[in-house]
Write a protein that holds these residues in place. Structure first.
Motif, PDB file in Angstrom:
ATOM      1  N   LYS A  94      11.643  -4.527 -40.486  1.00 30.09           N
ATOM      2  CA  LYS A  94      13.081  -4.335 -40.268  1.00 30.09           C
ATOM      3  C   LYS A  94      13.526  -2.981 -40.821  1.00 30.09           C
ATOM      4  O   LYS A  94      14.396  -2.313 -40.247  1.00 30.09           O
ATOM      5  CB  LYS A  94      13.868  -5.460 -40.926  1.00 30.09           C
ATOM      6  CG  LYS A  94      15.267  -5.653 -40.343  1.00 30.09           C
ATOM      7  CD  LYS A  94      15.204  -6.104 -38.902  1.00 30.09           C
ATOM      8  CE  LYS A  94      16.603  -6.294 -38.303  1.00 30.09           C
ATOM      9  NZ  LYS A  94      16.554  -6.603 -36.868  1.00 30.09           N
ATOM     10  N   SER A  95      12.908  -2.573 -41.898  1.00 30.68           N
ATOM     11  CA  SER A  95      13.233  -1.270 -42.485  1.00 30.68           C
ATOM     12  C   SER A  95      12.877  -0.129 -41.541  1.00 30.68           C
ATOM     13  O   SER A  95      13.556   0.894 -41.490  1.00 30.68           O
ATOM     14  CB  SER A  95      12.488  -1.093 -43.814  1.00 30.68           C
ATOM     15  OG  SER A  95      12.867  -2.106 -44.719  1.00 30.68           O
ATOM     16  N   ILE A  96      11.795  -0.315 -40.785  1.00 29.17           N
ATOM     17  CA  ILE A  96      11.404   0.694 -39.794  1.00 29.17           C
ATOM     18  C   ILE A  96      12.444   0.772 -38.689  1.00 29.17           C
ATOM     19  O   ILE A  96      12.817   1.857 -38.229  1.00 29.17           O
ATOM     20  CB  ILE A  96      10.014   0.367 -39.225  1.00 29.17           C
ATOM     21  CG1 ILE A  96       8.952   0.536 -40.303  1.00 29.17           C
ATOM     22  CG2 ILE A  96       9.687   1.249 -38.016  1.00 29.17           C
ATOM     23  CD1 ILE A  96       7.592  -0.010 -39.941  1.00 29.17           C
ATOM     24  N   GLU A  97      12.952  -0.385 -38.268  1.00 27.47           N
ATOM     25  CA  GLU A  97      14.003  -0.408 -37.249  1.00 27.47           C
ATOM     26  C   GLU A  97      15.243   0.346 -37.738  1.00 27.47           C
ATOM     27  O   GLU A  97      15.806   1.184 -37.007  1.00 27.47           O
ATOM     28  CB  GLU A  97      14.368  -1.854 -36.913  1.00 27.47           C
ATOM     29  CG  GLU A  97      15.489  -1.971 -35.897  1.00 27.47           C
ATOM     30  CD  GLU A  97      15.966  -3.405 -35.698  1.00 27.47           C
ATOM     31  OE1 GLU A  97      17.108  -3.572 -35.216  1.00 27.47           O
ATOM     32  OE2 GLU A  97      15.203  -4.341 -36.031  1.00 27.47           O
ATOM     33  N   TYR A  98      15.653   0.066 -38.974  1.00 20.68           N
ATOM     34  CA  TYR A  98      16.827   0.748 -39.518  1.00 20.68           C
ATOM     35  C   TYR A  98      16.589   2.251 -39.637  1.00 20.68           C
ATOM     36  O   TYR A  98      17.471   3.063 -39.350  1.00 20.68           O
ATOM     37  CB  TYR A  98      17.180   0.167 -40.890  1.00 20.68           C
ATOM     38  CG  TYR A  98      17.657  -1.274 -40.855  1.00 20.68           C
ATOM     39  CD1 TYR A  98      18.259  -1.801 -39.711  1.00 20.68           C
ATOM     40  CD2 TYR A  98      17.512  -2.098 -41.962  1.00 20.68           C
ATOM     41  CE1 TYR A  98      18.697  -3.129 -39.681  1.00 20.68           C
ATOM     42  CE2 TYR A  98      17.948  -3.417 -41.942  1.00 20.68           C
ATOM     43  CZ  TYR A  98      18.540  -3.925 -40.795  1.00 20.68           C
ATOM     44  OH  TYR A  98      18.965  -5.226 -40.779  1.00 20.68           O
ATOM     45  N   PHE A  99      15.403   2.613 -40.070  1.00 17.41           N
ATOM     46  CA  PHE A  99      15.070   4.033 -40.178  1.00 17.41           C
ATOM     47  C   PHE A  99      15.195   4.723 -38.822  1.00 17.41           C
ATOM     48  O   PHE A  99      15.790   5.803 -38.706  1.00 17.41           O
ATOM     49  CB  PHE A  99      13.644   4.191 -40.717  1.00 17.41           C
ATOM     50  CG  PHE A  99      13.055   5.549 -40.483  1.00 17.41           C
ATOM     51  CD1 PHE A  99      13.391   6.618 -41.296  1.00 17.41           C
ATOM     52  CD2 PHE A  99      12.167   5.763 -39.425  1.00 17.41           C
ATOM     53  CE1 PHE A  99      12.850   7.887 -41.065  1.00 17.41           C
ATOM     54  CE2 PHE A  99      11.622   7.016 -39.191  1.00 17.41           C
ATOM     55  CZ  PHE A  99      11.969   8.078 -40.014  1.00 17.41           C
ATOM     56  N   LEU A 100      14.645   4.113 -37.800  1.00 18.18           N
ATOM     57  CA  LEU A 100      14.677   4.723 -36.468  1.00 18.18           C
ATOM     58  C   LEU A 100      16.100   4.817 -35.931  1.00 18.18           C
ATOM     59  O   LEU A 100      16.471   5.813 -35.296  1.00 18.18           O
ATOM     60  CB  LEU A 100      13.794   3.928 -35.509  1.00 18.18           C
ATOM     61  CG  LEU A 100      12.293   4.176 -35.634  1.00 18.18           C
ATOM     62  CD1 LEU A 100      11.519   3.220 -34.738  1.00 18.18           C
ATOM     63  CD2 LEU A 100      11.950   5.616 -35.282  1.00 18.18           C
ATOM     64  N   LYS A 101      16.893   3.782 -36.168  1.00 15.48           N
ATOM     65  CA  LYS A 101      18.290   3.850 -35.724  1.00 15.48           C
ATOM     66  C   LYS A 101      19.010   5.023 -36.375  1.00 15.48           C
ATOM     67  O   LYS A 101      19.731   5.768 -35.699  1.00 15.48           O
ATOM     68  CB  LYS A 101      18.999   2.533 -36.045  1.00 15.48           C
ATOM     69  CG  LYS A 101      18.631   1.388 -35.111  1.00 15.48           C
ATOM     70  CD  LYS A 101      19.394   0.119 -35.455  1.00 15.48           C
ATOM     71  CE  LYS A 101      19.090  -0.983 -34.442  1.00 15.48           C
ATOM     72  NZ  LYS A 101      19.795  -2.241 -34.768  1.00 15.48           N
ATOM     73  N   ASN A 102      18.799   5.182 -37.682  1.00 13.23           N
ATOM     74  CA  ASN A 102      19.434   6.300 -38.394  1.00 13.23           C
ATOM     75  C   ASN A 102      18.915   7.633 -37.892  1.00 13.23           C
ATOM     76  O   ASN A 102      19.685   8.573 -37.646  1.00 13.23           O
ATOM     77  CB  ASN A 102      19.178   6.181 -39.897  1.00 13.23           C
ATOM     78  CG  ASN A 102      19.882   4.994 -40.510  1.00 13.23           C
ATOM     79  OD1 ASN A 102      20.857   4.486 -39.949  1.00 13.23           O
ATOM     80  ND2 ASN A 102      19.400   4.534 -41.656  1.00 13.23           N
TER      81      ASN A 102
END
Length: 456
Positions: A94-102
């Motif tokens: 999930k942290s990777i998803e948030y990173f990519l969104k940012n």
């Protein structure tokens, strides 16, 4: 060696840092994150290409270029930021998803629907494909080249020593002669078989949602053939599609890969022990390095440390891989997390093998055959000719041939004269008698050299 290496708990990152550094880009936390980022971005690109997904219009070349750069330029600073996010939400993917969104929002100013990042994916959709690519890269660029290198060096030994006679030892006792080349060829053939098998093992992957049924996919876009879409995505990565899974790809192929590595390692371990034993009886000498010390108290020592190091690390690698091979095949119902922490140690298991491979290559490079000792050893064991003599006697129907030679030779010191005198007493054709008289421990070699030619 840097400060981190000298304070590392594991010798992989400490004492053997230089031997295993090649694996860091693949099996480190950073390496795993990089491959996960790759899968997430490729999935997003693949989704954008489907006409049915009107909420995610096809990407133009500018967007594709920026997404590709995010993937290719992923660095340690990005990885550390993901770990900061993970510390807050306690979920790595999930942290990777948030990173990519940012990251994408900063680069593209929200010109695409960011909610399609990680669309309909369960964590293992990303993880299993990341590990598949890691193992694909590891096999192609690290393990196969190292196996090839070992095989080529052993092949050189086979060719170099194919006509050099040695006294065989069965049960540790003097036995029918062979050649050093033929005995080493036994290992060569076995290793070549495993390499051939290793290259053919399919690396599998899946991307099919929470329990492998495309449940969320189907609800959102029922007109898309997600089964086919999944297959196209997975095979596009250069791996084989697994259509039947639970939440996780079941890891059968990883077990197959590990089992093959274990077999290769055990063959190499067998080789190490034989070479170690040949060194101990002076069949091989080791090149002298004036700067090396063999013992802290015995100045004369030249120890076979490379083969010992290789043996020890093969054992460590195999023990970890054996657990992995057994454990990874088993998962409770549709998912449990016990495989996750095991998979994170793939690099540890591979590292011990890499250390072992490099050590054995170092050891082989130091070997020199000791023909004088080989000759002397054979000359001291004329009793080994009891085998061909009693065989020729059997051919000529001399009763109790085996028992006669047993009584004459077993547990006794036999020399050339005793053998020749006994042959002269035999009631067999003169031609066969002359054939036996020409035999010595040095030339009683059967097809040894001819067999070696076949493998070379």
């Amino acid at each position: 060696m840097n400060v981190f290496s000298i304070t590392a708990i594991s010798p992989i990152d400490g004492r053997y840092f230089e031997m295993t550094s090649i694996l860091k880009k693949l099996f480190s936390e950073y390496g795993l994150l990089k491959f996960r980022i790759k899968i997430e971005i490729l999935w997003l690109k693949q989704l954008s290409m489907h006409a049915e997904l009107k909420e995610l219009p096809s990407f133009n070349q500018s967007i594709i270029k920026i997404l590709t750069e995010i993937e290719e330029n992923f660095n340690e600073e990005d990885a550390l930021y993901i770990k900061i996010l993970e510390k807050k939400n306690q979920h790595d993917v999930k942290s990777i998803e948030y990173f990519l969104k940012n990251k994408i929002q900063m680069q593209l100013n929200c010109s695409i629907n960011l909610e399609f990042i990680h669309f309909s994916c369960t964590s293992d959709d990303i993880n299993n494909l990341a590990y598949a690519l890691i193992l694909k890269d590891t096999r192609k660029n690290i393990l196969i080249p190292l196996w090839d290198n070992i095989i080529q060096e052993i092949k050189k030994m086979v060719f170099k020593y194919k006509n050099i006679a040695i006294l065989s030892r069965t049960h540790g006792q003097a036995a029918t002669p062979s050649t050093m080349g033929k005995e080493i060829a036994n290992f060569l053939y076995r290793m070549m078989r495993q390499l051939k098998i290793f290259k053919k093992i399919d690396i599998l992957g899946k991307i099919n949602g929470t329990v492998g049924n495309y449940n969320a996919h189907h609800v959102a876009y029922p007109n898309i053939n997600w089964h086919k879409f999944s297959q196209e995505f997975v095979t596009g990565l250069g791996i084989k599609w697994n259509p039947f899974t639970t939440q996780i790809e079941p890891h059968d192929y990883i077990s197959e890969l590990l089992d093959c590595i274990i077999r290769f390692n055990n063959i190499l371990l067998d080789f190490n022990r034989d070479i170690w034993s040949y060194i101990s009886i002076n069949y091989f000498n080791q090149n002298v390095n004036e700067n090396e010390v063999g013992s802290s108290i015995m100045p004369h020592k030249i120890n076979p440390i490379d083969f010992e190091n290789s043996e020890g690390n093969l054992g460590l690698s195999n023990s970890i891989m054996q657990h992995m091979s057994n454990k990874l095949l088993i998962s409770r119902w549709q998912r449990d997390l016990s495989d996750s922490t095991v998979l994170r140690n793939l690099g540890v298991a591979v590292s011990y093998s890499v250390i072992a491979y490099k050590s054995v290559l170092s050891g082989i490079s130091k070997l020199q055959i000791n023909k004088k000792v080989l000759f002397t050893d054979l000359e001291m064991h004329w009793e080994i000719l009891a085998e061909p003599i009693q065989t020729m006697m059997r051919k000529n129907n001399i009763k109790n041939s085996y028992e006669i030679l047993k009584k004459m030779t077993r547990g006794k010191k036999i020399n050339q004269k005793l053998i020749r005198d006994f042959i002269n007493t035999l009631n067999i054709p003169d031609q066969e008698k002359r054939q036996l008289q020409l035999l010595t421990p040095h030339n009683y070699l059967g097809y040894a050299s001819r067999i070696v030619d076949e493998i070379i």
